[in-house]
Design a protein around this motif. Structure first.
Motif, PDB file in Angstrom:
ATOM      1  N   LEU A 293       0.834  -1.208   0.000  1.00  0.00           N
ATOM      2  CA  LEU A 293       0.000   0.000   0.000  1.00  0.00           C
ATOM      3  C   LEU A 293       0.869   1.259   0.000  1.00  0.00           C
ATOM      4  O   LEU A 293       0.573   2.230  -0.707  1.00  0.00           O
ATOM      5  N   LEU A 294       1.942   1.244   0.794  1.00  0.00           N
ATOM      6  CA  LEU A 294       2.853   2.387   0.817  1.00  0.00           C
ATOM      7  C   LEU A 294       3.558   2.562  -0.524  1.00  0.00           C
ATOM      8  O   LEU A 294       3.773   3.692  -0.981  1.00  0.00           O
ATOM      9  N   LEU A 295       3.916   1.453  -1.171  1.00  0.00           N
ATOM     10  CA  LEU A 295       4.564   1.539  -2.478  1.00  0.00           C
ATOM     11  C   LEU A 295       3.633   2.190  -3.496  1.00  0.00           C
ATOM     12  O   LEU A 295       4.062   3.034  -4.300  1.00  0.00           O
ATOM     13  N   ILE A 296       2.358   1.810  -3.454  1.00  0.00           N
ATOM     14  CA  ILE A 296       1.361   2.425  -4.343  1.00  0.00           C
ATOM     15  C   ILE A 296       1.212   3.916  -4.010  1.00  0.00           C
ATOM     16  O   ILE A 296       1.119   4.760  -4.915  1.00  0.00           O
ATOM     17  N   LEU A 297       1.209   4.247  -2.720  1.00  0.00           N
ATOM     18  CA  LEU A 297       1.079   5.641  -2.305  1.00  0.00           C
ATOM     19  C   LEU A 297       2.265   6.474  -2.776  1.00  0.00           C
ATOM     20  O   LEU A 297       2.091   7.584  -3.293  1.00  0.00           O
ATOM     21  N   VAL A 298       3.484   5.950  -2.604  1.00  0.00           N
ATOM     22  CA  VAL A 298       4.679   6.676  -3.054  1.00  0.00           C
ATOM     23  C   VAL A 298       4.657   6.859  -4.567  1.00  0.00           C
ATOM     24  O   VAL A 298       5.011   7.922  -5.084  1.00  0.00           O
TER      25      VAL A 298
ATOM     26  N   TRP B 271       3.826 -12.490   7.696  1.00  0.00           N
ATOM     27  CA  TRP B 271       2.614 -12.080   6.980  1.00  0.00           C
ATOM     28  C   TRP B 271       1.749 -11.119   7.789  1.00  0.00           C
ATOM     29  O   TRP B 271       0.563 -10.965   7.507  1.00  0.00           O
ATOM     30  N   VAL B 272       2.330 -10.439   8.795  1.00  0.00           N
ATOM     31  CA  VAL B 272       1.557  -9.434   9.531  1.00  0.00           C
ATOM     32  C   VAL B 272       1.229  -8.269   8.599  1.00  0.00           C
ATOM     33  O   VAL B 272       1.915  -8.019   7.618  1.00  0.00           O
ATOM     34  N   PHE B 273       0.179  -7.548   8.938  1.00  0.00           N
ATOM     35  CA  PHE B 273      -0.272  -6.469   8.049  1.00  0.00           C
ATOM     36  C   PHE B 273       0.725  -5.321   8.012  1.00  0.00           C
ATOM     37  O   PHE B 273       1.047  -4.792   6.947  1.00  0.00           O
ATOM     38  N   ALA B 274       1.242  -4.915   9.178  1.00  0.00           N
ATOM     39  CA  ALA B 274       2.125  -3.743   9.233  1.00  0.00           C
ATOM     40  C   ALA B 274       3.159  -3.922  10.334  1.00  0.00           C
ATOM     41  O   ALA B 274       2.949  -4.663  11.300  1.00  0.00           O
ATOM     42  N   LYS B 275       4.293  -3.229  10.181  1.00  0.00           N
ATOM     43  CA  LYS B 275       5.355  -3.221  11.178  1.00  0.00           C
ATOM     44  C   LYS B 275       5.708  -1.781  11.543  1.00  0.00           C
ATOM     45  O   LYS B 275       5.362  -0.839  10.820  1.00  0.00           O
ATOM     46  N   TRP B 276       6.459  -1.636  12.628  1.00  0.00           N
ATOM     47  CA  TRP B 276       6.732  -0.301  13.165  1.00  0.00           C
ATOM     48  C   TRP B 276       7.708   0.508  12.319  1.00  0.00           C
ATOM     49  O   TRP B 276       7.774   1.729  12.460  1.00  0.00           O
ATOM     50  N   ASN B 277       8.473  -0.136  11.465  1.00  0.00           N
ATOM     51  CA  ASN B 277       9.465   0.590  10.684  1.00  0.00           C
ATOM     52  C   ASN B 277       8.932   1.066   9.332  1.00  0.00           C
ATOM     53  O   ASN B 277       9.701   1.312   8.397  1.00  0.00           O
ATOM     54  N   ALA B 278       7.627   1.227   9.226  1.00  0.00           N
ATOM     55  CA  ALA B 278       7.010   1.589   7.946  1.00  0.00           C
ATOM     56  C   ALA B 278       7.500   2.946   7.433  1.00  0.00           C
ATOM     57  O   ALA B 278       7.666   3.124   6.219  1.00  0.00           O
ATOM     58  N   ILE B 279       7.743   3.908   8.314  1.00  0.00           N
ATOM     59  CA  ILE B 279       8.192   5.231   7.868  1.00  0.00           C
ATOM     60  C   ILE B 279       9.558   5.131   7.204  1.00  0.00           C
ATOM     61  O   ILE B 279       9.828   5.790   6.182  1.00  0.00           O
TER      62      ILE B 279
END
Length: 452
Positions: A75-80, A221-229
């Motif tokens: 999702l972040l890749l699509i956003l960027v 396969w977790v949805f999100a991790k803390w190092n997303a930024i």
């Protein structure tokens, strides 16, 4: 990731100017093409743009998914990609409003000489840190390639990363960086693109053949991790291509904002598909073990991966001189009002290459370098400056409809920069440079045949 063609832009600035009308009824000044010089079709423009986006930065995208989590990372890749697409079009709109035809002249006309200095600093910092990452990658990849040569063992000098970086610098990257004309590196850029596509194919092939033999990590396969930024920084590093926007726009036959929007959508969309395919193939193979340099994950005895390492190492060697060209041009534009003499050209090149090589010899964690380059330079070049220029030039107020998105991007860019720098400093990701991964002990995984 793209390379700036500042010398070509400077050459274009010396030509007579002509005004081209866009479909909104306003005119944008662009240098007139020389006699006999043809303009690009939209297809050729798309190819050039895709080529400028897809570069060596793609190698860190599996690591970005490891930081953010696979679903959220995509999702972040699509956003960027969307923000990249939007900000590229915003740049041309800003050039339309200001009557400028380059990123540098747009920022200078909007924010004066201080703005020009800030942009120059960012345009220097981005390729400079990129060159450091290239040297780190050369040390990581080519040492494992040399280990496949008969007679070269772990204690051989060709398996020592410091020696390999120095050898590649003195024999290849420094001589190529000393070229004064970037046009002589054109064929080298095409080779780099072909090698990058080869690497993509190798990663896709090895995903089903190798990934099934490596047990996934618990949080794979977790949805999100803390190092997303921090992952956003790596993705921004891979997608930045704003340096070439005006150049490619001006090369179009009858350039208009409508045509440019189509070229941008097709180019960024294609780059997104290629980048996502590589990122998913790399991450699903190694999950939580994914390194900043994906080839650090493949076993030394994996012949296909060794060929991929060779291709990537060669691609890096051919890309390094282009980034050196940019840093040298930025220095020249800031400190000199004339062209560099031969002695100045050689001295500045030697200084740039020497500093990059020294840092890469002392530090070898590629993931952290990619994160820093993303949040320090790529994020303001993509998120902040194009939006700030448009808002300054736009006659409406910031809260009006067309200005809402640029305002959001500035806020988002500042958040990514501050948070990304803080997290990278407080929670740097660990590296396993040069260490054979534990799963390589399995003969099937490493690609070797067990003894009878």
């Amino acid at each position: 990731m793209c390379e700036s063609l500042m010398q070509i832009t400077k050459t274009r600035d010396q030509r007579p100017e002509s005004k081209l009308n866009n479909e909104e009824g306003t005119s944008l000044t662009f240098p007139q093409k020389a006699v006999g010089e043809s303009r690009s079709s939209m297809i050729n423009a798309c190819f050039n743009f895709i080529n400028s986006i897809i570069g060596s930065g793609i190698i860190g995208l599996p690591y970005a998914l490891n930081e953010a989590g696979l679903p959220f990372g995509l999702l972040l890749l699509i956003l960027v990609a969307y923000i990249t697409d939007y900000s590229i079009i915003l740049l041309i709109k800003g050039g339309n409003l200001s009557g400028t035809d380059s990123y540098q002249s747009l920022v200078k006309s909007t924010f004066g000489f201080p703005g020009f200095l800030i942009l120059s600093g960012l345009q220097f910092l981005y390729p400079f840190i990129a060159m450091i990452s290239y040297n780190i990658t050369i040390g990581d990849t080519l040492t494992k390639v040399f280990l496949r040569i008969p007679g070269v063992g772990p204690d051989h000098i060709l398996a020592e990363r410091h020696f390999v970086i120095l050898l590649a610098t003195l024999a290849l990257t420094l001589p190529l960086s000393l070229y004064r004309n970037i046009e002589k590196l054109g064929k080298v850029s095409l080779l780099s693109m072909v090698l990058t596509l080869t690497i993509l194919i190798i990663a896709i092939i090895r995903a089903p053949t190798l990934g099934t033999q490596i047990l996934p990590t618990d949080d794979a396969w977790v949805f999100a991790k803390w190092n997303a930024i921090q992952a956003v920084g790596v993705m921004s590093f891979a997608f930045i291509c704003h340096h070439n926007s005006f150049l490619i726009y001006g090369s179009l036959e009858q350039p208009t904002l409508a045509k440019w929007s189509k070229v941008t959508h097709v180019s960024v969309g294609s780059a997104l598909i290629i980048s996502a395919a590589f990122a998913v193939a790399g991450y699903t193979t190694f999950t939580g073990y994914t390194q900043g340099d994906i080839f650090e994950n493949y076993c030394r005895n994996d012949n296909l991966a060794t060929f991929g390492r060779f291709c990537f190492g060669l691609s890096i060697v051919t890309t390094f001189p282009l980034e050196c060209f940019v840093t040298r041009e930025v220095i020249s534009n800031v400190i000199c009002t004339r062209g560099l003499s031969k002695a100045e050209h050689v001295s500045i090149t030697l200084l740039i290459v020497a500093v990059c090589t020294s840092i890469s010899l002392a530090y070898d964690c590629l993931g952290v370098v990619l994160e820093l380059n993303g949040v320090l330079s790529a994020t303001p070049l993509i998120f902040i400056l194009p939006s700030a220029c448009f808002l300054k030039l736009s006659p409406g107020r910031w809260f009006q409809r067309e200005n809402v998105m640029p305002t959001i991007l500035i806020s988002l860019g500042l958040f990514v920069m501050i948070t990304g720098l803080t997290m990278t400093g407080l929670y740097p990701q660990s590296c396993s440079h040069g260490v054979e991964m534990f799963y390589c002990a399995d003969a099937n995984v490493s690609g070797t045949v067990p003894p009878a």
